[in-house]
Structures are given as structure tokens and as C-alpha cells.
Design a protein around this motif. Structure first.
Motif, PDB file in Angstrom:
ATOM      1  N   SER A  34     -58.072  40.765 -12.752  1.00  0.00           N
ATOM      2  CA  SER A  34     -58.892  41.430 -11.756  1.00  0.00           C
ATOM      3  C   SER A  34     -60.057  42.087 -12.504  1.00  0.00           C
ATOM      4  O   SER A  34     -60.220  41.911 -13.706  1.00  0.00           O
ATOM      5  CB  SER A  34     -58.048  42.475 -11.015  1.00  0.00           C
ATOM      6  N   ILE A  35     -60.858  42.867 -11.792  1.00  0.00           N
ATOM      7  CA  ILE A  35     -61.945  43.611 -12.431  1.00  0.00           C
ATOM      8  C   ILE A  35     -61.792  45.074 -12.036  1.00  0.00           C
ATOM      9  O   ILE A  35     -62.069  45.430 -10.892  1.00  0.00           O
ATOM     10  CB  ILE A  35     -63.332  43.087 -11.996  1.00  0.00           C
ATOM     11  N   PRO A  36     -61.298  45.945 -12.929  1.00  0.00           N
ATOM     12  CA  PRO A  36     -60.928  45.694 -14.324  1.00  0.00           C
ATOM     13  C   PRO A  36     -59.559  45.018 -14.424  1.00  0.00           C
ATOM     14  O   PRO A  36     -58.893  44.782 -13.415  1.00  0.00           O
ATOM     15  CB  PRO A  36     -60.879  47.109 -14.916  1.00  0.00           C
ATOM     16  N   GLU A  37     -59.155  44.717 -15.658  1.00  0.00           N
ATOM     17  CA  GLU A  37     -57.950  43.949 -15.914  1.00  0.00           C
ATOM     18  C   GLU A  37     -56.712  44.847 -15.982  1.00  0.00           C
ATOM     19  O   GLU A  37     -56.760  45.948 -16.528  1.00  0.00           O
ATOM     20  CB  GLU A  37     -58.093  43.201 -17.243  1.00  0.00           C
ATOM     21  N   LEU A  38     -55.615  44.339 -15.429  1.00  0.00           N
ATOM     22  CA  LEU A  38     -54.332  45.038 -15.456  1.00  0.00           C
ATOM     23  C   LEU A  38     -53.403  44.286 -16.406  1.00  0.00           C
ATOM     24  O   LEU A  38     -53.222  43.075 -16.272  1.00  0.00           O
ATOM     25  CB  LEU A  38     -53.728  45.086 -14.053  1.00  0.00           C
ATOM     26  N   ASN A  39     -52.805  45.015 -17.350  1.00  0.00           N
ATOM     27  CA  ASN A  39     -52.051  44.368 -18.422  1.00  0.00           C
ATOM     28  C   ASN A  39     -50.681  44.997 -18.609  1.00  0.00           C
ATOM     29  O   ASN A  39     -50.490  46.194 -18.387  1.00  0.00           O
ATOM     30  CB  ASN A  39     -52.813  44.493 -19.754  1.00  0.00           C
ATOM     31  N   ARG A  40     -49.771  44.176 -19.103  1.00  0.00           N
ATOM     32  CA  ARG A  40     -48.434  44.663 -19.438  1.00  0.00           C
ATOM     33  C   ARG A  40     -47.879  43.881 -20.615  1.00  0.00           C
ATOM     34  O   ARG A  40     -48.046  42.670 -20.720  1.00  0.00           O
ATOM     35  CB  ARG A  40     -47.493  44.489 -18.245  1.00  0.00           C
ATOM     36  N   VAL A  41     -47.184  44.589 -21.508  1.00  0.00           N
ATOM     37  CA  VAL A  41     -46.340  43.946 -22.512  1.00  0.00           C
ATOM     38  C   VAL A  41     -45.095  44.814 -22.686  1.00  0.00           C
ATOM     39  O   VAL A  41     -45.183  46.046 -22.702  1.00  0.00           O
ATOM     40  CB  VAL A  41     -47.071  43.747 -23.855  1.00  0.00           C
ATOM     41  N   GLY A  42     -43.931  44.180 -22.761  1.00  0.00           N
ATOM     42  CA  GLY A  42     -42.699  44.934 -22.958  1.00  0.00           C
ATOM     43  C   GLY A  42     -42.178  45.578 -21.701  1.00  0.00           C
ATOM     44  O   GLY A  42     -42.447  45.140 -20.573  1.00  0.00           O
ATOM     45  N   LEU A  43     -41.430  46.669 -21.871  1.00  0.00           N
ATOM     46  CA  LEU A  43     -40.693  47.301 -20.787  1.00  0.00           C
ATOM     47  C   LEU A  43     -41.533  48.293 -19.988  1.00  0.00           C
ATOM     48  O   LEU A  43     -42.390  48.988 -20.545  1.00  0.00           O
ATOM     49  CB  LEU A  43     -39.478  48.048 -21.347  1.00  0.00           C
ATOM     50  N   LEU A  44     -41.261  48.346 -18.690  1.00  0.00           N
ATOM     51  CA  LEU A  44     -41.754  49.444 -17.879  1.00  0.00           C
ATOM     52  C   LEU A  44     -40.978  50.713 -18.238  1.00  0.00           C
ATOM     53  O   LEU A  44     -39.877  50.641 -18.809  1.00  0.00           O
ATOM     54  CB  LEU A  44     -41.576  49.140 -16.396  1.00  0.00           C
ATOM     55  N   GLU A  45     -41.533  51.860 -17.871  1.00  0.00           N
ATOM     56  CA  GLU A  45     -40.872  53.130 -18.213  1.00  0.00           C
ATOM     57  C   GLU A  45     -39.450  53.195 -17.662  1.00  0.00           C
ATOM     58  O   GLU A  45     -38.500  53.548 -18.384  1.00  0.00           O
ATOM     59  CB  GLU A  45     -41.702  54.293 -17.679  1.00  0.00           C
ATOM     60  N   ASP A  46     -39.267  52.842 -16.382  1.00  0.00           N
ATOM     61  CA  ASP A  46     -37.929  52.949 -15.795  1.00  0.00           C
ATOM     62  C   ASP A  46     -36.971  51.921 -16.390  1.00  0.00           C
ATOM     63  O   ASP A  46     -35.761  52.171 -16.503  1.00  0.00           O
ATOM     64  CB  ASP A  46     -37.990  52.830 -14.272  1.00  0.00           C
ATOM     65  N   GLU A  47     -37.479  50.760 -16.801  1.00  0.00           N
ATOM     66  CA  GLU A  47     -36.636  49.768 -17.451  1.00  0.00           C
ATOM     67  C   GLU A  47     -36.133  50.283 -18.800  1.00  0.00           C
ATOM     68  O   GLU A  47     -34.964  50.093 -19.156  1.00  0.00           O
ATOM     69  CB  GLU A  47     -37.403  48.461 -17.648  1.00  0.00           C
ATOM     70  N   ALA A  48     -37.029  50.914 -19.545  1.00  0.00           N
ATOM     71  CA  ALA A  48     -36.642  51.448 -20.856  1.00  0.00           C
ATOM     72  C   ALA A  48     -35.571  52.526 -20.705  1.00  0.00           C
ATOM     73  O   ALA A  48     -34.591  52.556 -21.464  1.00  0.00           O
ATOM     74  CB  ALA A  48     -37.869  52.007 -21.576  1.00  0.00           C
ATOM     75  N   ARG A  49     -35.737  53.411 -19.732  1.00  0.00           N
ATOM     76  CA  ARG A  49     -34.743  54.463 -19.521  1.00  0.00           C
ATOM     77  C   ARG A  49     -33.415  53.859 -19.064  1.00  0.00           C
ATOM     78  O   ARG A  49     -32.341  54.301 -19.479  1.00  0.00           O
ATOM     79  CB  ARG A  49     -35.259  55.469 -18.497  1.00  0.00           C
ATOM     80  N   ALA A  50     -33.478  52.848 -18.190  1.00  0.00           N
ATOM     81  CA  ALA A  50     -32.254  52.214 -17.695  1.00  0.00           C
ATOM     82  C   ALA A  50     -31.483  51.526 -18.815  1.00  0.00           C
ATOM     83  O   ALA A  50     -30.254  51.403 -18.742  1.00  0.00           O
ATOM     84  CB  ALA A  50     -32.595  51.207 -16.598  1.00  0.00           C
ATOM     85  N   GLN A  51     -32.195  51.078 -19.842  1.00  0.00           N
ATOM     86  CA  GLN A  51     -31.532  50.428 -20.977  1.00  0.00           C
ATOM     87  C   GLN A  51     -31.019  51.426 -22.008  1.00  0.00           C
ATOM     88  O   GLN A  51     -30.515  51.031 -23.054  1.00  0.00           O
ATOM     89  CB  GLN A  51     -32.486  49.419 -21.621  1.00  0.00           C
ATOM     90  N   GLY A  52     -31.174  52.711 -21.720  1.00  0.00           N
ATOM     91  CA  GLY A  52     -30.590  53.729 -22.575  1.00  0.00           C
ATOM     92  C   GLY A  52     -31.466  54.246 -23.688  1.00  0.00           C
ATOM     93  O   GLY A  52     -31.011  55.019 -24.537  1.00  0.00           O
ATOM     94  N   PHE A  53     -32.733  53.865 -23.703  1.00  0.00           N
ATOM     95  CA  PHE A  53     -33.627  54.365 -24.743  1.00  0.00           C
ATOM     96  C   PHE A  53     -34.019  55.817 -24.455  1.00  0.00           C
ATOM     97  O   PHE A  53     -34.207  56.208 -23.297  1.00  0.00           O
ATOM     98  CB  PHE A  53     -34.899  53.511 -24.813  1.00  0.00           C
ATOM     99  N   ASP A  54     -34.152  56.575 -25.506  1.00  0.00           N
ATOM    100  CA  ASP A  54     -34.727  57.909 -25.423  1.00  0.00           C
ATOM    101  C   ASP A  54     -36.220  57.731 -25.619  1.00  0.00           C
ATOM    102  O   ASP A  54     -36.687  57.463 -26.736  1.00  0.00           O
ATOM    103  CB  ASP A  54     -34.136  58.816 -26.502  1.00  0.00           C
ATOM    104  N   VAL A  55     -36.975  57.829 -24.531  1.00  0.00           N
ATOM    105  CA  VAL A  55     -38.369  57.420 -24.590  1.00  0.00           C
ATOM    106  C   VAL A  55     -39.328  58.601 -24.543  1.00  0.00           C
ATOM    107  O   VAL A  55     -39.050  59.640 -23.944  1.00  0.00           O
ATOM    108  CB  VAL A  55     -38.714  56.439 -23.443  1.00  0.00           C
ATOM    109  N   HIS A  56     -40.440  58.387 -25.198  1.00  0.00           N
ATOM    110  CA  HIS A  56     -41.591  59.275 -25.062  1.00  0.00           C
ATOM    111  C   HIS A  56     -42.689  58.450 -24.409  1.00  0.00           C
ATOM    112  O   HIS A  56     -43.000  57.346 -24.865  1.00  0.00           O
ATOM    113  CB  HIS A  56     -42.069  59.780 -26.423  1.00  0.00           C
ATOM    114  N   VAL A  57     -43.239  58.965 -23.304  1.00  0.00           N
ATOM    115  CA  VAL A  57     -44.269  58.239 -22.565  1.00  0.00           C
ATOM    116  C   VAL A  57     -45.607  58.932 -22.749  1.00  0.00           C
ATOM    117  O   VAL A  57     -45.740  60.125 -22.488  1.00  0.00           O
ATOM    118  CB  VAL A  57     -43.919  58.149 -21.067  1.00  0.00           C
ATOM    119  N   ARG A  58     -46.570  58.189 -23.222  1.00  0.00           N
ATOM    120  CA  ARG A  58     -47.930  58.723 -23.397  1.00  0.00           C
ATOM    121  C   ARG A  58     -48.817  58.109 -22.328  1.00  0.00           C
ATOM    122  O   ARG A  58     -49.135  56.915 -22.384  1.00  0.00           O
ATOM    123  CB  ARG A  58     -48.446  58.384 -24.802  1.00  0.00           C
ATOM    124  N   PHE A  59     -49.164  58.901 -21.316  1.00  0.00           N
ATOM    125  CA  PHE A  59     -50.066  58.429 -20.264  1.00  0.00           C
ATOM    126  C   PHE A  59     -51.426  59.084 -20.446  1.00  0.00           C
ATOM    127  O   PHE A  59     -51.518  60.305 -20.588  1.00  0.00           O
ATOM    128  CB  PHE A  59     -49.528  58.754 -18.870  1.00  0.00           C
TER     129      PHE A  59
END
Length: 450
Positions: free
Chosen positions: A347-372
Motif C-alpha cells: 500500500s502507500i505507505p507500506e505495511l510490513n511484518r516479520v516474525g511474531l506479533l506481540e500477542d503471539e510472542a506472549r502466548a508462546q511464553g516469551f518474556d517480551v519487551h515491546v518498543r513502539f
């Protein structure tokens, strides 16, 4: 000419051609077949032609963003017919060039519909061919639409080949195709409406970034209707009427064109896989992790035609084709590594993803730090006048490695590759931040996003 081969590849797209060339280079007797011109969806009917058309939209958008702020938009506009002709100059040369390359690599090039007639036999037109191995790489097709009047809806292939762009366009579905095409068409002067049956579109992407993209889409003149399903499409003397239901309330939308953007399924209908005793489903040929059919070991599958853990992306199809070829050549059971594979909505601008979404990472048991970070006021956005850009980075606090990166912004489809590389190579955020990038560039934004 003998009709017996070491490998017959069904589908001359990116997965199929990469496997055919790899096996032929090792001395195998290889044939490849396709009922369509060689090149596959990406090169002929998808990624590449789409981005050629998008270039016109980029120029229009860039002019508008800086209009009255150093430049003047004036009469800048898209001539759709000329833009499509430019696209065709690229796509029309591909089939012959690709076939010539295959022939030069000692791959026999066949044309027609392949249909299995046994576990190791296919019929192509009226001729039967046998092979020790087969690779099914037939790609995907638009999902069948069930509502009355679906026959009036055109698919993405037809949209990319329109000689004239209608004024009022309705896109059915809230995924990649609808957003990418609507962003092109809106900049070319069309009135665009996206119909999404769920509460939010682009569900595989970060929710906050999608919300911002929807806002930017609406600023560009694209209406996004959520919780909306199509009841029917009725032809009129001038265009169509689309009957829709939104949160239980029915209404009508007048349109000159209705475009299918409601997803794709594996293109397996004509192969008669039952004759080869090959198991399959709507996601593709059922394969083990190493891409081999468990019900017929002579058959492998790759790309969008295979039910794998990989996303339906061209780069994934290419490396799945190569992995399948290696496993066939060596008799190994190596599985593809999908770590760090990015995906982009152009799209304009471009929307990108690589790896896990925040909720996916938490659901998999990772202790995550999110930088928004809202990057709309950063230099790289200010320079081009972009008003919507942001980054969300999901970090594993235990290892300091990136679990996921989510970017919305001008040119961020290049920046996401660096995050993908970091995930693939196991780099920490400390290591990423230690790199000195050329400045001012998008790459120099990476350290500040972490």
C-alpha cells in the motif's frame, strides 16, 4: 523422444523453475509443464506487474504530499492505458525468455494441462509421460465466491490487465490484494470501497499499524467497510449494484467494477491427484516437513500449491522449490527454514511484518519487551511528507533478540529486510545498534527503533 523422465515439474512459476534448473544441473532428465505462459503469478499476474502500476501511484502520492510545501501538484495524473502498456512491456517478454533459459539448462519445456493418470504417470493433452519424481508447483487461484452474481466479479489478473480504469470500484475482501489495488486505483482517480467481512482488515498484521493504514487509506479516498458481507452482485445497464450486509443492516453500493480480493486457495482442481493417491486439502498438497507427499513418495510439492508452514510468498516458493529439489537429488529429509521471512502489503505507505506479533510472542511464553515508536515526525517521514509511519519491535528480554518487527512507513519494505536478516542470523539488538549506517537513510532509523 522418450516420455520417461527423472523429474516432471508441474507449474512453471518461481518454485517450479528453480527446482527444474537445480535438478537439471545435476544431470537429471527434467521436464516442466504449464498450461499458462511460463513465469507464474508473481512475474506475470502478481507482484512484479502490480509494483509497476504502483509506481505511477507513488509518484502521484509523492506530488500530493508536498503540494504547496515546496512543489506544486498541478496537472500531474496517471494515464492508466499508458501505465498498463508499460507493465505489458515487462511481462510480455518473460515467458519466452524463461523458456529459453530452461531449454538452455537442458529442461524439456512442455505446454498443456497436466493430469495424473497413475502414481508416476501424467497425461498432457493426449500424451502420457512417466517420471521417477514429480513436483507440484501449480500456485494458487482466487477462492470461489459463493454469493449470487459472483460471475460478474473480476479477479486480480484481469484487474492488472484493464485497458481502462472504471470510476467506481468495489473490492471484496480486506486482504493484500484489495488494499494494494485500491491504493493504486485511488491515486489514478477511482472511487474505491473495500468490503471486509470481519471487524478489522489485514488480520495477519499488527492491529495498531493496520488502524493507522486504514486512516491513511481513507485520507487517500478509500472507504473501508468492516463487518460487511456481500449478499449478491446484480448487473445494471451501467455497471453493477452490490447488495451488502453490515452488522445486520442491508444496503446497496453502485459500482462500475467489482474485484475479487477475498483470498486464494491452492490451484489443484485439474490435476486429478486422487489418481496418484496424493492427499491434499484447500491449503495445498499434504506434505511432510521436507515437502514430500506421505501418501505417494514420488510426489513433492512447493510454493502456494503445498500445505506447509511457509507463507504464500514468492521468496518462500523459491526456496521451497530448491529444498524440494535438494531432497529429491540427495534422498534427504531437510525441512525449509522459514525464520526471518518478511511480508509486505505494498500500500502507500507500506505495511510490513516479520516474525511474531506481540500477542503471539506472549502466548508462546516469551518474556517480551515491546518498543513502539510513532515515526511520523522523524526526518525520513518529514522529508517525503508522509503523515503515517510507526514501528513496533518485539524483543525477547532473555536473549535480547528480535522476535518480531512490524513497520508502517515510506520505504519500510527495505528496512524490514534488515530485521529479517537479524532474526535469521540470530543477531541481538545490541549488535544491531552497534552498526553505523549511512546517514540520512532509512537504514539509519533502525537503531532508534530498538
Amino acid at each position: 523422444m522418450s516420455d520417461a523422465y527423472d523429474l516432471i515439474v508441474i507449474g512453471a512459476g518461481m518454485a517450479g523453475t528453480s527446482a527444474a534448473n537445480k535438478c537439471a544441473a545435476q544431470g537429471w532428465r527434467v521436464a516442466i509443464v504449464d498450461e499458462l505462459p511460463y513465469g507464474g503469478t508473481c512475474a506475470l499476474r502478481g507482484c512484479d506487474p502490480k509494483k509497476i502500476l504502483r509506481r505511477g501511484a507513488e509518484i502521484i502520492d509523492a506530488a500530493r504530499l508536498l503540494d504547496g510545501d515546496g512543489t506544486h501538484d498541478g496537472e500531474t495524473s496517471i494515464d492508466w492505458s499508458d501505465l498498463v502498456r508499460r507493465k505489458r512491456r515487462f511481462t510480455e517478454r518473460i515467458p519466452a525468455a524463461l523458456e529459453e533459459e530452461l531449454i538452455g539448462n537442458n529442461v524439456a519445456t512442455l505446454h498443456g494441462q497436466a493430469q495424473f493418470v497413475g502414481r508416476q504417470e501424467v497425461r498432457i493433452d493426449d500424451r502420457v509421460y512417466t517420471s521417477k519424481k514429480f513436483l507440484v508447483a501449480t500456485g494458487a487461484r482466487p477462492r470461489t465466491l459463493e454469493f449470487p452474481g459472483a460471475e460478474h466479479v473480476i479477479d486480480s489478473t484481469s484487474f492488472l490487465d484493464l485497458d481502462r480504469l472504471p470510476k467506481r470500484i468495489v473490492f471484496v475482501g480486506g486482504g493484500f490484494i484489495s488494499f494494494e489495488f485500491a491504493h493504486i486505483a485511488a491515486r489514478a482517480g477511482a472511487e474505491c470501497i473495500i468490503l471486509d467481512h470481519g471487524p478489522r482488515p489485514l488480520r495477519g498484521f499488527d492491529e495498531e499499524l493496520v488502524r493507522r493504514l486504514v486512516r491513511r487509506s481513507e485520507q487517500a479516498g478509500i472507504s473501508v467497510l468492516r463487518n460487511t458481507s456481500v449478499d449478491r452482485v446484480e448487473p445494471r445497464q451501467a455497471g453493477f449494484v452490490v447488495l451488502v450486509a453490515t452488522d445486520g443492516t442491508t444496503s446497496t453500493i453502485d459500482a462500475d467494477l467489482v474485484v475479487h480480493g477475498a483470498g486464494r486457495v491452492a490451484a489443484l482442481d485439474d490435476l486429478d491427484l486422487e489418481a496418484a493417491e496424493v492427499a491434499y486439502g484447500s491449503r495445498g498438497v499434504t506434505v511432510a516437513d521436507h515437502l514430500q507427499s506421505p501418501t505417494n513418495p514420488a510426489v513433492f510439492a512447493a510454493g502456494d500449491a503445498a500445505d506447509t508452514a511457509g507463507r504464500p510468498l514468492t521468496p518462500v516458493a523459491v526456496f521451497e522449490g530448491k529444498v524440494a529439489a535438494s531432497n529429491m537429488l540427495r534422498g534427504t529429509t531437510t525441512a525449509p527454514d522459514y525464520t526471518g521471512v518478511p511480508t509486505t502489503v505494498f500500500s502507500i505507505p507500506e505495511l510490513n511484518r516479520v516474525g511474531l506479533l506481540e500477542d503471539e510472542a506472549r502466548a508462546q511464553g516469551f518474556d517480551v519487551h515491546v518498543r513502539f515508536t510513532d515515526t511520523s515526525d522523524w526526518y525520513s517521514s518529514y522529508r517525503v511528507g508522509e503523515t503515517e509511519s510507526a514501528a513496533k519491535i518485539v524483543i525477547d528480554t532473555a536473549t535480547d533478540m528480535v522476535l518480531g518487527a512490524h513497520l508502517l512507513g515510506h520505504g519500510y519494505s527495505e528496512l524490514i529486510n534488515t530485521f529479517g536478516m537479524a532474526m535469521k542470523l540470530g543477531l541481538t539488538t545490541r549488535q544491531l545498534k552497534s552498526v553505523t549506517a549511512t546517514y540520512p537513510s532509512l537504514g539509519s532509523d533502525l537503531g532508534s527503533m530498538l
